[in-house]
Design an enzyme around this catalytic site. Structure first.
Site, PDB file in Angstrom:
ATOM      1  N   GLU A  94       0.837  -1.194   0.000  1.00  0.00           N
ATOM      2  CA  GLU A  94       0.000   0.000   0.000  1.00  0.00           C
ATOM      3  C   GLU A  94       0.875   1.249   0.000  1.00  0.00           C
ATOM      4  O   GLU A  94       1.958   1.259   0.588  1.00  0.00           O
ATOM      5  CB  GLU A  94      -0.924  -0.012   1.228  1.00  0.00           C
ATOM      6  CG  GLU A  94      -1.962  -1.115   1.114  1.00  0.00           C
ATOM      7  CD  GLU A  94      -2.904  -1.221   2.309  1.00  0.00           C
ATOM      8  OE1 GLU A  94      -4.047  -1.651   2.116  1.00  0.00           O
ATOM      9  OE2 GLU A  94      -2.503  -0.880   3.441  1.00  0.00           O
ATOM     10  N   CYS A 107       3.531   8.659   0.797  1.00  0.00           N
ATOM     11  CA  CYS A 107       4.047   7.758   1.824  1.00  0.00           C
ATOM     12  C   CYS A 107       4.205   6.400   1.160  1.00  0.00           C
ATOM     13  O   CYS A 107       3.217   5.789   0.755  1.00  0.00           O
ATOM     14  CB  CYS A 107       3.060   7.701   2.981  1.00  0.00           C
ATOM     15  SG  CYS A 107       3.533   6.505   4.233  1.00  0.00           S
ATOM     16  N   CYS A 118       7.191  -4.606  15.767  1.00  0.00           N
ATOM     17  CA  CYS A 118       6.661  -3.542  16.621  1.00  0.00           C
ATOM     18  C   CYS A 118       5.236  -3.931  17.014  1.00  0.00           C
ATOM     19  O   CYS A 118       4.397  -4.194  16.149  1.00  0.00           O
ATOM     20  CB  CYS A 118       6.661  -2.205  15.891  1.00  0.00           C
ATOM     21  SG  CYS A 118       8.283  -1.730  15.278  1.00  0.00           S
ATOM     22  N   CYS A 121       2.004  -1.983  15.594  1.00  0.00           N
ATOM     23  CA  CYS A 121       1.899  -1.678  14.162  1.00  0.00           C
ATOM     24  C   CYS A 121       1.197  -2.814  13.414  1.00  0.00           C
ATOM     25  O   CYS A 121       1.575  -3.990  13.560  1.00  0.00           O
ATOM     26  CB  CYS A 121       3.306  -1.458  13.597  1.00  0.00           C
ATOM     27  SG  CYS A 121       3.297  -1.088  11.839  1.00  0.00           S
ATOM     28  N   GLY A 165       7.087  -1.803   5.716  1.00  0.00           N
ATOM     29  CA  GLY A 165       8.457  -2.302   5.670  1.00  0.00           C
ATOM     30  C   GLY A 165       9.461  -1.415   6.375  1.00  0.00           C
ATOM     31  O   GLY A 165       9.154  -0.306   6.791  1.00  0.00           O
ATOM     32  N   LEU A 221      11.208   6.264  17.500  1.00  0.00           N
ATOM     33  CA  LEU A 221      11.856   6.028  18.791  1.00  0.00           C
ATOM     34  C   LEU A 221      10.876   5.414  19.803  1.00  0.00           C
ATOM     35  O   LEU A 221      11.125   4.348  20.338  1.00  0.00           O
ATOM     36  CB  LEU A 221      12.438   7.349  19.301  1.00  0.00           C
ATOM     37  CG  LEU A 221      13.363   7.277  20.505  1.00  0.00           C
ATOM     38  CD1 LEU A 221      14.592   6.444  20.207  1.00  0.00           C
ATOM     39  CD2 LEU A 221      13.768   8.681  20.945  1.00  0.00           C
ATOM     40  N   CYS A 339      -0.566   6.149   9.889  1.00  0.00           N
ATOM     41  CA  CYS A 339       0.659   5.499  10.357  1.00  0.00           C
ATOM     42  C   CYS A 339       0.350   4.190  11.063  1.00  0.00           C
ATOM     43  O   CYS A 339      -0.458   4.160  11.986  1.00  0.00           O
ATOM     44  CB  CYS A 339       1.366   6.370  11.390  1.00  0.00           C
ATOM     45  SG  CYS A 339       2.279   7.713  10.710  1.00  0.00           S
TER      46      CYS A 339
HETATM   47  N1  SAH Z   1       9.828   0.709   9.586  1.00  0.00           N
HETATM   48  C1  SAH Z   1       9.970   2.136   9.449  1.00  0.00           C
HETATM   49  C2  SAH Z   1       8.991   2.721   8.470  1.00  0.00           C
HETATM   50  C3  SAH Z   1       7.533   2.675   8.909  1.00  0.00           C
HETATM   51  S1  SAH Z   1       7.064   4.285   9.309  1.00  0.00           S
HETATM   52  C4  SAH Z   1       9.872   2.786  10.809  1.00  0.00           C
HETATM   53  O1  SAH Z   1       9.577   2.091  11.778  1.00  0.00           O
HETATM   54  O2  SAH Z   1      10.155   3.969  10.927  1.00  0.00           O
HETATM   55  C5  SAH Z   1       5.582   4.086  10.127  1.00  0.00           C
HETATM   56  C6  SAH Z   1       5.542   4.962  11.359  1.00  0.00           C
HETATM   57  O3  SAH Z   1       4.284   4.778  12.028  1.00  0.00           O
HETATM   58  C7  SAH Z   1       6.612   4.598  12.368  1.00  0.00           C
HETATM   59  O4  SAH Z   1       7.050   5.752  13.016  1.00  0.00           O
HETATM   60  C8  SAH Z   1       5.847   3.714  13.323  1.00  0.00           C
HETATM   61  O5  SAH Z   1       6.471   3.616  14.562  1.00  0.00           O
HETATM   62  C9  SAH Z   1       4.527   4.416  13.374  1.00  0.00           C
HETATM   63  N2  SAH Z   1       3.418   3.567  13.788  1.00  0.00           N
HETATM   64  C10 SAH Z   1       3.310   2.231  13.682  1.00  0.00           C
HETATM   65  N3  SAH Z   1       2.130   1.817  14.160  1.00  0.00           N
HETATM   66  C11 SAH Z   1       1.475   2.913  14.569  1.00  0.00           C
HETATM   67  C12 SAH Z   1       0.182   3.140  15.124  1.00  0.00           C
HETATM   68  N4  SAH Z   1      -0.641   2.130  15.340  1.00  0.00           N
HETATM   69  N5  SAH Z   1      -0.173   4.411  15.393  1.00  0.00           N
HETATM   70  C13 SAH Z   1       0.654   5.427  15.149  1.00  0.00           C
HETATM   71  N6  SAH Z   1       1.884   5.287  14.614  1.00  0.00           N
HETATM   72  C14 SAH Z   1       2.283   4.044  14.333  1.00  0.00           C
END
Ligand code: SAH
Length: 346
Positions: A94, A107, A118, A121, A165, A221, A339
């Site tokens: 996506e 994005c 994570c 996510c 990813g 972070l 996100c």
């Molecule tokens: N793997 C990379 C790229 C993904 S970016 C990374 O981790 O940075 C996607 C962003 O959304 C990351 O900052 C991740 O931590 C955040 N994210 C993941 N799940 C989320 C959620 N349920 N709500 C808000 N942010 C989330």
């Protein structure tokens, strides 16, 4: 259709020139084809109108162009567009167009699924099937650029590697794609408008710092305390905060670019004063800013957005310490485009 023919976009400009020479043609045909592929993003050999019919047929007989296909898309009531992208082998990723008054941001995804785990996510629940090729990353940009022109009468202004990813676990292809996106022989977009987001792979951050093209770095972070971070991002045991810090110090030395920390505050996870103080300390290692991201629910009761009070405390403390903090509202939540929500649901 899956064929055994090679995707022509796997060839460098030099290899294309050599290919034409080997066919008894002029090397500069290679330059022409290269421009069709990367500047004009041609989907088909028949579009290459400055080549003779015989040359186009010859290319057709030898190669394919495995262009991505926007299988379907959904448009949110806030204007965000989520695309389901079909790859040549049938897998789906996506990518999202996020418009604001002043910008349109793409994005984009770097892998099919994700190998990281994570806990908060949705993408993490999809098995990592494979890395995207440079052209598959590039195609997402051109597809969303077209949508930006269509809906907003303006080209794409920004690109964030914040889709599916972990970009730094598909390092070479991401760098190759960025090269095509920024090069004057490609889309000629400014690298200043590109942000690579990583959950923090120290070795790769260092490698990226040494690249010639300088783009922006964001690190997801979410906690500056190892035990807490490990509990929500288990790979933190392999890449602990001390190593991340070292890599970021190196990154800043080399690039002189501020790092962005992405951070969600969850109730009972990272909403205490100790969590805030740890973040403040971490932010002082290199010039940085914090994006506080709204939590987007993903059907996991363990995660609940922290109270406004706790978030305000974060903001106040960061500001008192002269750390820039931005609040990032979710976009496209109604269509699961925000996100962490990308999970091929549609
Ligand atoms: N793997 C990379 C790229 C993904 S970016 C990374 O981790 O940075 C996607 C962003 O959304 C990351 O900052 C991740 O931590 C955040 N994210 C993941 N799940 C989320 C959620 N349920 N709500 C808000 N942010 C989330």
């Amino acid at each position: 259709m899956v064929t055994n023919k090679k995707d022509i976009r796997a060839l460098s400009k030099e290899q294309l020139r050599t290919f034409f020479e080997s066919k008894g043609d002029k090397a500069f045909r290679g330059d022409q084809v290269y421009a069709w592929l990367w500047q004009k993003s041609a989907h088909d050999f028949v579009d290459m109108t400055n080549l003779s019919k015989a040359t186009r047929d010859m290319l057709q007989n030898n190669f394919v162009i495995n262009h991505i296909n926007v299988d379907n898309f959904q448009r949110s009531n806030d204007g965000t567009v989520k695309n389901a992208i079909r790859l040549h082998d049938g897998l789906i990723v996506e990518s999202v167009l996020i418009p604001t008054a002043t910008r349109t941001t793409a994005c984009i995804s770097s892998q099919v699924g994700c190998s990281l785990d994570c806990k908060f996510c949705a993408t993490a629940r999809l098995k990592r099937m494979r890395n995207l090729n440079p052209d598959e990353i590039f195609d997402q940009v051109t597809a969303i650029n077209q949508q930006s022109k269509h809906y907003h009468n303006r080209p794409l202004s920004n690109i964030v590697f914040m889709g599916m990813g972990e970009p730094l676990m598909n390092y070479n292809n991401v760098i190759k794609a960025i090269d095509k996106i920024t090069s004057t022989e490609g889309l000629a977009m400014s690298p200043k408008r590109i942000t690579v987001s990583t959950s923090g792979v120290p070795k790769m951050i260092k490698k990226m710092a040494d690249e010639a093209v300088k783009f922006n770095l964001a690190v997801s972070l979410h906690s500056a305390i190892d035990e807490v971070r490990t509990s929500i991002m288990p790979f933190n045991t392999t890449f602990p905060l001390a190593d991340l810090k070292d890599a970021l110090v190196y990154w800043y030395e080399k690039t002189k670019q501020k790092v962005t920390y992405e951070y969600v505050v969850w109730k009972g996870v990272n909403d205490t004063q100790k969590d805030i103080d740890a973040l403040v300390t971490f932010c002082k290692y290199v010039p940085s800013k914090v994006n506080l991201i709204e939590y987007n629910t993903i059907d996991d009761a363990a995660f609940v957005q922290a109270s406004k009070l706790s978030i305000d405390k974060y903001i106040r403390t960061l500001e008192q310490n002269n750390i820039i903090v931005n609040i990032r509202r979710s976009r496209g939540k109604d269509i699961d485009a925000a996100c962490g929500q990308l999970a091929n649901k549609s």
